[in-house]
Design a protein around this motif. Structure first.
Motif, mmCIF file in Angstrom:
data_model
loop_
_atom_site.group_PDB
_atom_site.id
_atom_site.type_symbol
_atom_site.label_atom_id
_atom_site.label_comp_id
_atom_site.label_asym_id
_atom_site.label_seq_id
_atom_site.Cartn_x
_atom_site.Cartn_y
_atom_site.Cartn_z
ATOM 1 N N VAL A 10 -6.682 -7.361 47.159
ATOM 2 C CA VAL A 10 -5.570 -6.003 47.146
ATOM 3 C C VAL A 10 -4.980 -5.863 45.673
ATOM 4 C CG1 VAL A 10 -3.606 -4.738 47.985
ATOM 5 C CG2 VAL A 10 -5.532 -5.692 49.611
ATOM 6 N N LEU A 11 -4.713 -7.070 45.178
ATOM 7 C CA LEU A 11 -3.744 -7.357 43.955
ATOM 8 C C LEU A 11 -4.774 -6.896 42.926
ATOM 9 C CD1 LEU A 11 -1.370 -10.179 44.512
ATOM 10 C CD2 LEU A 11 -0.895 -7.913 44.336
ATOM 11 N N ALA A 12 -6.034 -7.360 43.106
ATOM 12 C CA ALA A 12 -7.141 -7.152 41.978
ATOM 13 C C ALA A 12 -7.597 -5.816 41.896
ATOM 14 C CB ALA A 12 -8.393 -8.019 42.173
ATOM 15 N N ILE A 13 -7.597 -5.189 42.923
ATOM 16 C CA ILE A 13 -8.061 -3.951 43.020
ATOM 17 C C ILE A 13 -6.966 -2.940 42.321
ATOM 18 C CG2 ILE A 13 -8.292 -1.966 44.855
ATOM 19 C CD1 ILE A 13 -9.795 -3.849 46.526
ATOM 20 N N VAL A 14 -5.640 -3.067 42.735
ATOM 21 C CA VAL A 14 -4.683 -2.382 42.358
ATOM 22 C C VAL A 14 -4.453 -2.647 40.617
ATOM 23 C CG1 VAL A 14 -2.032 -2.229 42.147
ATOM 24 C CG2 VAL A 14 -3.156 -2.242 44.474
ATOM 25 N N ALA A 15 -4.621 -3.693 40.266
ATOM 26 C CA ALA A 15 -4.693 -4.067 38.728
ATOM 27 C C ALA A 15 -5.844 -3.643 38.074
ATOM 28 C CB ALA A 15 -4.843 -5.568 38.596
ATOM 29 N N GLY A 16 -6.991 -3.550 38.974
ATOM 30 C CA GLY A 16 -8.149 -2.582 38.050
ATOM 31 C C GLY A 16 -7.869 -1.321 38.230
ATOM 32 N N VAL A 17 -7.198 -0.707 39.101
ATOM 33 C CA VAL A 17 -7.032 0.694 39.140
ATOM 34 C C VAL A 17 -6.019 1.041 37.805
ATOM 35 C CG1 VAL A 17 -6.163 2.638 40.183
ATOM 36 C CG2 VAL A 17 -7.695 1.218 41.431
ATOM 37 N N LEU A 18 -5.165 0.310 37.957
ATOM 38 C CA LEU A 18 -3.974 0.519 36.817
ATOM 39 C C LEU A 18 -4.406 0.258 35.366
ATOM 40 C CD1 LEU A 18 -0.724 -0.856 38.462
ATOM 41 C CD2 LEU A 18 -1.506 1.572 38.151
ATOM 42 N N GLY A 19 -5.444 -0.704 35.258
ATOM 43 C CA GLY A 19 -5.960 -1.173 34.178
ATOM 44 C C GLY A 19 -7.044 -0.193 33.535
ATOM 45 N N PHE A 20 -7.678 0.522 34.319
ATOM 46 C CA PHE A 20 -8.791 1.195 33.984
ATOM 47 C C PHE A 20 -8.519 2.746 33.743
ATOM 48 C CE2 PHE A 20 -11.406 -2.063 36.421
ATOM 49 C CZ PHE A 20 -12.066 -2.767 35.149
ATOM 50 N N THR A 21 -7.145 3.077 34.157
ATOM 51 C CA THR A 21 -6.713 4.356 33.855
ATOM 52 C C THR A 21 -5.531 4.215 32.878
ATOM 53 O OG1 THR A 21 -4.862 4.122 35.495
ATOM 54 C CG2 THR A 21 -6.969 4.988 36.263
ATOM 55 N N GLY A 22 -4.989 5.547 32.504
ATOM 56 C CA GLY A 22 -4.027 5.588 31.341
ATOM 57 C C GLY A 22 -2.788 4.990 31.787
ATOM 58 N N ILE A 23 -2.688 4.633 32.904
ATOM 59 C CA ILE A 23 -1.161 4.267 33.588
ATOM 60 C C ILE A 23 -0.704 3.121 33.019
ATOM 61 C CG2 ILE A 23 -0.250 3.522 35.688
ATOM 62 C CD1 ILE A 23 -1.879 5.364 37.396
ATOM 63 N N ALA A 24 -1.768 1.977 32.826
ATOM 64 C CA ALA A 24 -1.166 0.737 31.891
ATOM 65 C C ALA A 24 -0.704 0.926 30.583
ATOM 66 C CB ALA A 24 -2.339 -0.235 31.934
ATOM 67 N N THR A 25 -1.321 1.950 29.893
ATOM 68 C CA THR A 25 -0.664 2.298 28.637
ATOM 69 C C THR A 25 0.602 2.887 28.771
ATOM 70 O OG1 THR A 25 -2.876 2.778 27.886
ATOM 71 C CG2 THR A 25 -1.199 3.396 26.562
ATOM 72 N N ALA A 26 0.778 3.806 29.563
ATOM 73 C CA ALA A 26 2.011 4.293 30.001
ATOM 74 C C ALA A 26 3.015 3.317 30.273
ATOM 75 C CB ALA A 26 2.008 5.449 30.771
ATOM 76 N N PHE A 27 2.927 2.390 31.247
ATOM 77 C CA PHE A 27 3.733 1.379 31.591
ATOM 78 C C PHE A 27 4.034 0.616 30.297
ATOM 79 C CE2 PHE A 27 2.439 1.995 36.121
ATOM 80 C CZ PHE A 27 3.432 2.475 36.555
ATOM 81 N N ALA A 28 3.010 0.133 29.491
ATOM 82 C CA ALA A 28 3.382 -0.699 28.412
ATOM 83 C C ALA A 28 4.325 -0.414 27.381
ATOM 84 C CB ALA A 28 2.150 -1.071 27.831
ATOM 85 N N THR A 29 4.200 1.332 27.265
ATOM 86 C CA THR A 29 5.186 2.134 26.458
ATOM 87 C C THR A 29 6.474 1.961 27.037
ATOM 88 O OG1 THR A 29 3.176 3.366 25.525
ATOM 89 C CG2 THR A 29 5.489 4.222 25.015
ATOM 90 N N ILE A 30 6.436 2.307 27.968
ATOM 91 C CA ILE A 30 7.991 2.412 28.939
ATOM 92 C C ILE A 30 8.459 1.024 28.629
ATOM 93 C CG2 ILE A 30 9.242 2.498 30.970
ATOM 94 C CD1 ILE A 30 6.989 4.619 31.624
ATOM 95 N N ALA A 31 7.660 -0.067 28.563
ATOM 96 C CA ALA A 31 8.186 -1.459 28.745
ATOM 97 C C ALA A 31 8.591 -1.829 27.340
ATOM 98 C CB ALA A 31 7.315 -2.329 29.119
ATOM 99 N N GLN A 32 7.999 -1.403 26.349
ATOM 100 C CA GLN A 32 8.419 -1.373 24.757
ATOM 101 C C GLN A 32 9.810 -0.924 24.635
ATOM 102 O OE1 GLN A 32 5.164 -0.105 22.725
ATOM 103 N NE2 GLN A 32 4.481 -2.127 22.330
#
Length: 59
Positions: A10-32
């Motif tokens: 389940v964690l791998a699926i969630v990480a894959g969904v977040l990594g393959f979409t633009g959500i990961a980029t948005a979260f990285a920007t917010i974290a910065q």
């Protein structure tokens, strides 16, 4: 042991969904942005600490 496998699947699926979409980029920007905001807060707190005289001895 099967529950661990399901959990990691389940964690791998969630990480894959977040990594393959633009959500990961948005979260990285917010974290910065949050990192720099809290870094500024740290510098302000340190300056205030040294300006006040390293902790006031009130009684």
């Amino acid at each position: 042991m099967l529950s661990w496998i399901i959990l990691f699947l389940v964690l791998a699926i969630v990480a894959g969904v977040l990594g393959f979409t633009g959500i990961a980029t948005a979260f990285a920007t917010i974290a910065q942005i949050l990192f720099y905001i809290f870094l500024i807060f740290l510098v302000v707190a340190l300056v205030m600490y040294f300006v006040r005289g390293r902790g006031s001895q009130r009684m």
